[in-house]
Scaffold this motif. Structure first.
Motif, mmCIF file in Angstrom:
data_model
loop_
_atom_site.group_PDB
_atom_site.id
_atom_site.type_symbol
_atom_site.label_atom_id
_atom_site.label_comp_id
_atom_site.label_asym_id
_atom_site.label_seq_id
_atom_site.Cartn_x
_atom_site.Cartn_y
_atom_site.Cartn_z
ATOM 1 N N LEU A 443 20.030 46.248 45.250
ATOM 2 C CA LEU A 443 20.702 45.088 44.670
ATOM 3 C C LEU A 443 21.283 45.458 43.322
ATOM 4 C CD1 LEU A 443 19.227 41.511 44.517
ATOM 5 C CD2 LEU A 443 19.907 42.632 42.415
ATOM 6 N N TRP A 444 22.538 45.035 43.097
ATOM 7 C CA TRP A 444 23.203 45.195 41.809
ATOM 8 C C TRP A 444 23.681 43.817 41.361
ATOM 9 C CZ3 TRP A 444 23.743 48.183 46.053
ATOM 10 C CH2 TRP A 444 23.501 49.556 45.948
ATOM 11 N N GLU A 445 23.424 43.477 40.095
ATOM 12 C CA GLU A 445 23.864 42.171 39.597
ATOM 13 C C GLU A 445 24.298 42.300 38.138
ATOM 14 O OE1 GLU A 445 22.085 38.069 40.762
ATOM 15 O OE2 GLU A 445 21.247 38.552 38.785
ATOM 16 N N PRO A 446 25.569 42.614 37.895
ATOM 17 C CA PRO A 446 26.082 42.569 36.519
ATOM 18 C C PRO A 446 26.447 41.135 36.136
ATOM 19 C CG PRO A 446 27.790 43.335 38.009
ATOM 20 C CD PRO A 446 26.548 43.150 38.849
ATOM 21 N N TYR A 447 26.413 40.843 34.846
ATOM 22 C CA TYR A 447 26.793 39.507 34.390
ATOM 23 C C TYR A 447 27.395 39.594 33.000
ATOM 24 C CZ TYR A 447 22.944 39.180 31.032
ATOM 25 O OH TYR A 447 22.112 39.381 29.962
ATOM 26 N N VAL A 448 28.163 38.573 32.661
ATOM 27 C CA VAL A 448 28.644 38.401 31.305
ATOM 28 C C VAL A 448 28.554 36.919 30.988
ATOM 29 C CG1 VAL A 448 31.059 38.162 32.039
ATOM 30 C CG2 VAL A 448 30.540 38.833 29.681
ATOM 31 N N ASN A 449 28.141 36.592 29.769
ATOM 32 C CA ASN A 449 27.987 35.202 29.357
ATOM 33 C C ASN A 449 28.540 35.057 27.944
ATOM 34 O OD1 ASN A 449 26.743 32.574 30.246
ATOM 35 N ND2 ASN A 449 25.741 32.810 28.264
ATOM 36 N N LEU A 450 29.463 34.114 27.751
ATOM 37 C CA LEU A 450 30.150 33.922 26.480
ATOM 38 C C LEU A 450 29.747 32.587 25.871
ATOM 39 C CD1 LEU A 450 33.722 34.942 27.703
ATOM 40 C CD2 LEU A 450 31.910 36.445 26.842
ATOM 41 N N GLY A 462 30.301 29.948 28.945
ATOM 42 C CA GLY A 462 30.829 30.296 30.253
ATOM 43 C C GLY A 462 30.398 31.691 30.639
ATOM 44 N N GLY A 463 30.184 31.902 31.927
ATOM 45 C CA GLY A 463 29.726 33.204 32.361
ATOM 46 C C GLY A 463 30.104 33.493 33.791
ATOM 47 N N LEU A 464 29.884 34.754 34.170
ATOM 48 C CA LEU A 464 30.176 35.197 35.529
ATOM 49 C C LEU A 464 29.113 36.206 35.934
ATOM 50 C CD1 LEU A 464 32.394 34.857 37.746
ATOM 51 C CD2 LEU A 464 33.408 36.963 36.865
ATOM 52 N N LYS A 465 28.553 35.986 37.114
ATOM 53 C CA LYS A 465 27.532 36.888 37.652
ATOM 54 C C LYS A 465 28.007 37.357 39.025
ATOM 55 C CE LYS A 465 23.510 34.949 38.249
ATOM 56 N NZ LYS A 465 22.175 34.424 37.918
ATOM 57 N N TYR A 466 27.894 38.658 39.275
ATOM 58 C CA TYR A 466 28.328 39.235 40.554
ATOM 59 C C TYR A 466 27.113 39.856 41.242
ATOM 60 C CZ TYR A 466 30.557 42.395 43.908
ATOM 61 O OH TYR A 466 30.911 43.060 45.041
ATOM 62 N N LEU A 467 26.936 39.537 42.502
ATOM 63 C CA LEU A 467 25.793 40.040 43.263
ATOM 64 C C LEU A 467 26.274 40.900 44.415
ATOM 65 C CD1 LEU A 467 22.733 40.039 43.942
ATOM 66 C CD2 LEU A 467 23.187 38.022 45.360
ATOM 67 N N LYS A 468 25.740 42.113 44.497
ATOM 68 C CA LYS A 468 25.996 43.009 45.632
ATOM 69 C C LYS A 468 24.656 43.459 46.187
ATOM 70 C CE LYS A 468 27.968 47.497 46.914
ATOM 71 N NZ LYS A 468 28.509 47.030 48.212
#
Length: 733
Positions: A443-450, A462-468
């Protein structure tokens, strides 16, 4: 031999603060200690991962004891901190999840004793649809996403729980957050040496004994000042029902070392436990046998025939280990953190069968039918062996005074073997496995939160999380028969989150939040009925608006939420290539979870504090037009805390409305009342005995001895625990 805070110089206190915060350079300067509070986490920036609740094993801030919950006025989503004051209302052998029971729209139940683990639903979502972490490390099993709540951390070692009853933020790593996130934090070691003896005894033969040692600050003048605590404990219970004992041994360790500009934290926990199954009793058996009634109380042989439901065969035994190493440091306006963790769990549930069974033989890679032995019973162990490791890399930086960026990457590697092993009931020899299925999940999960302070009263997040996710799973028994048994699947999804907080005035803030969440299918969902290689992740869209208020004596939070649950996995009838109707799991369902939660604290003065929490819930599986299991229409909790000098008393009632189990059998509405009484003597002239602090506590559960029932499988009827008491003592030297 023993020292107290008054014996430390300001420079020594400064070292302790540097050790805990990881943000003070190696040249230690004397500081004004009047306002210092050891918190154990860097407070730089405004991100999520630097704001753990404060407290050490030596000391918990007083304001965390006279309230059960506190609220973050700057939050952009529903958020509550459950305090040590709430945790201290529990018996030492209870699971930490019991502290959630008085939160709105939360139902916490246990099959007899919380010591064996709890079942938790939040806003109608079961515990495998809730994200659980410990010191930021995700705890959900990567195959089934469930959690065994009795495995990880005793309540004595918790500094607080950050509870998000919704999808929360992109900055929270983990899986399965439809029902929210429960982030539990451990207490830090304190700067002063102490050794505590802990013991207790209660109803149904329950007891505990152990020790907690805090090293104090070591190597104060060295390059690596360090402090640590170590905890060892044994819990035991005969159980409410006869022949259902639970035996649990716990060992935990935590250290913090200042290394250069930051802090290195090491943590280790081990839990070994064995406990038996039981199913409760019918009304007739309850009248006949009384409170010793047990659905599995039969002997191994009944009327000359094997009784596979006997308590002799049906028990759990599970051992697990968890550890992490985390380094966190602040450089100017940027905080960096890297956390490497590992987990190992190995255990089984035991049972028996009196039928001949087809078994896989790993030595010959064949499958054959195995008859019952002379004893007439095959004994089995449904074994689960999990090896897991991962890493969480995080960065938080203040780009400008009004703009903050947090980013990170969570990687997890999970390797689990599911093996139902059968043994000869006569001589105990291994005969083969009903199934043996290795499963590897990456599992890989990068995220960014502003976080942007758009105006003095307005903060936008606001943020974005991606799950692979990539999963390989193998059915060795199927391969041995020439059937399909090697599978590989990939999932990936993007989850945005946006929220805002507007401060109307000094007393009131309002917020709004929208977040998407996802959960890949469980590995065993591919096997039910007919294999479906196209099974997709379940998805949810959470809408959340609310208000947080602080009117001095009265503080609280009001939240309105809605979760649109999509791709819900349900059993569906389809036709195979031959035209035969078969059952298959598919993304065929939608669901709606919506409601209101209202939380209130009333702090009258330094002695009296009250709380009132109300939850209203509508949680339905729309496709099947039926309610979510264990999702009552309402919950209500009322209680108070009274503090007078060394005395603290609590009284609380939890009312839960009628609900239904997974088979739509009704679960009675019920109200349970709990109470506790604590007396803490802090030094008080006892120094010449070496005794620094003495705490005696009495916990009473189900004080009014109320019962509620619901029908179980096999026609039995389960009853909750009757009135019980627990007396505990901690002597700190």
């Amino acid at each position: 031999m023993f020292s107290h805070p008054a014996c430390h110089s300001p420079s020594k206190i400064a070292i302790a603060i540097a050790l805990s915060l990881g943000a003070i350079p190696a040249t230690y300067a004397a500081v004004d200690t009047g306002d210092i509070q050891v918190q154990g986490k860097s407070q730089a920036g405004t991100g999520f991962f630097m704001t753990a609740p404060s407290g050490t094993v030596n000391d918990i801030p007083a304001e965390k004891l006279n309230k059960i919950q506190t609220f973050n006025k700057s939050a952009s989503q529903a958020q509550t901190e459950i305090t040590p004051g709430q945790l201290q209302m529990l018996a030492p052998t209870d699971s930490f999840t019991q502290s959630l029971a008085n939160q709105p729209n939360v139902v916490v139940t246990s099959d007899g004793s919380s010591q064996n683990g709890d079942n938790v639903t939040i806003n109608g979502f079961d515990k495998n649809l809730i994200n659980w972490t410990l010191d930021g490390v995700p705890l959900n099993d990567n195959d089934s996403y469930t959690i065994y709540t009795n495995e990880f951390i005793p309540t004595r070692l918790i500094s607080g729980i950050k509870y998000y009853p919704g999808a929360a933020s992109a900055a929270l790593p983990g899986l399965a957050a439809f029902g929210g996130s429960v982030d539990t934090y451990t207490l830090d070691p304190g700067p002063d040496f102490s050794a505590s003896v802990l013991t207790g005894y209660g109803s149904f033969g329950t007891y505990n004994y152990g020790a907690l040692i805090n090293s104090g600050l070591l190597g104060a003048k060295s390059a690596l000042p360090t402090s640590f605590w170590v905890y060892a404990n044994k819990n035991y219970s005969k159980g409410y029902f006869q022949k259902t004992p639970s035996d649990q041994k716990q060992l935990l360790f935590k250290s913090i070392t200042q290394v250069g500009p930051g802090a290195l934290t090491l943590f280790y926990s081990r839990n070994d436990q064995k406990f038996n199954y039981y199913w409760g009793c019918s009304e007739a058996d309850l009248a006949k046998y009384g409170e010793s009634c047990n659905g599995t109380s039969g002997e191994p042989i009944v009327n000359g025939k094997p009784n596979t439901n006997s308590y002799v065969y049906r028990f759990n035994e599970y051992n697990n280990w968890m550890g992490y190493a985390k380094y966190e440091a602040t450089f100017g306006k940027t905080t960096l953190s890297d956390q490497l963790y590992t987990y190992r769990g190995n255990g089984y549930g035991g049972g028996a069968s009196s039928y001949a069974t087809w078994l896989y033989h790993p030595d010959t890679n064949t499958v054959s039918k195995v008859a019952t032995p002379a004893s007439g019973v095959l004994i089995y162990q449904s074994r689960n062996d999990t090896k897991r490791w991962g890493n969480i890399l995080r960065m938080n930086t203040a780009v400008t005074q009004d703009f903050n960026v947090e980013a990170g990457l969570w990687y997890n590697h999970n390797d689990t073997t599911h093996d139902r092993r059968y043994f000869d009931g006569f001589d105990g020899n291994y005969l083969g496995s009903l199934y043996r299925e290795p499963v590897v999940t990456k599992l890989w999960e990068p995220y960014v939160n502003l976080t942007w302070k758009a105006a003095d009263a307005l903060t936008v997040q606001g943020g974005l999380k991606y799950l692979k996710v990539h999963r390989d799973f193998t059915n060795l028994g199927a391969l041995a028969q020439g059937k399909p048994g090697q599978f590989g699947v990939d999932f990936h999804t993007t989850m945005p989150s946006i929220g805002l907080n507007y401060r109307i005035n000094k007393a009131i803030s309002v917020y709004a939040n929208y977040t998407q969440n996802t959960q890949p299918p469980q590995y065993n969902q591919f096997y039910t009925g007919t294999y479906n290689p196209n099974l997709a992740p379940e998805k949810g869209k959470t809408y959340d608006v609310g208000m947080i208020y602080d009117a001095g004596m009265w503080t609280g939070a009001l939240d309105l939420f809605r979760v649109d649950f999509q791709n819900y996995i349900l059993s569906t009838d389809v036709y195979d290539s031959t035209g035969q109707q078969v059952s298959m799991l598919a993304n065929a369902g939608t669901a709606l979870n919506e409601g209101i939660s209202w939380q209130n604290n009333f702090k009258i003065d330094d002695q009296w504090s009250f709380y009132a929490n109300l939850g209203l819930l509508n949680a339905r599986i729309k496709t099947q037009d039926q309610p979510f299991p264990y999702a009552p229409k309402h919950t209500l909790s009322l209680g108070g805390v009274y503090t007078m000098g060394p005395w603290r008393a609590t009284l609380g009632a939890q009312s839960v409305g009628k609900s239904y189990d997974k088979n739509l059998n009704p679960v009675d509405a019920h109200t349970l009342v709990d109470a506790s009484l604590r007396y803490t003597l802090d030094r008080g002239g006892m120094d010449h005995f070496g005794l620094h602090k003495l705490t005696v506590a009495l916990n009473a559960s189900n004080l009014l001895n109320k019962h509620y029932t619901y029908k179980q499988a096999y026609g039995s009827e389960y009853r909750n625990m009757p009135r019980s008491f627990y007396l505990s003592l901690e002597a700190q030297f």
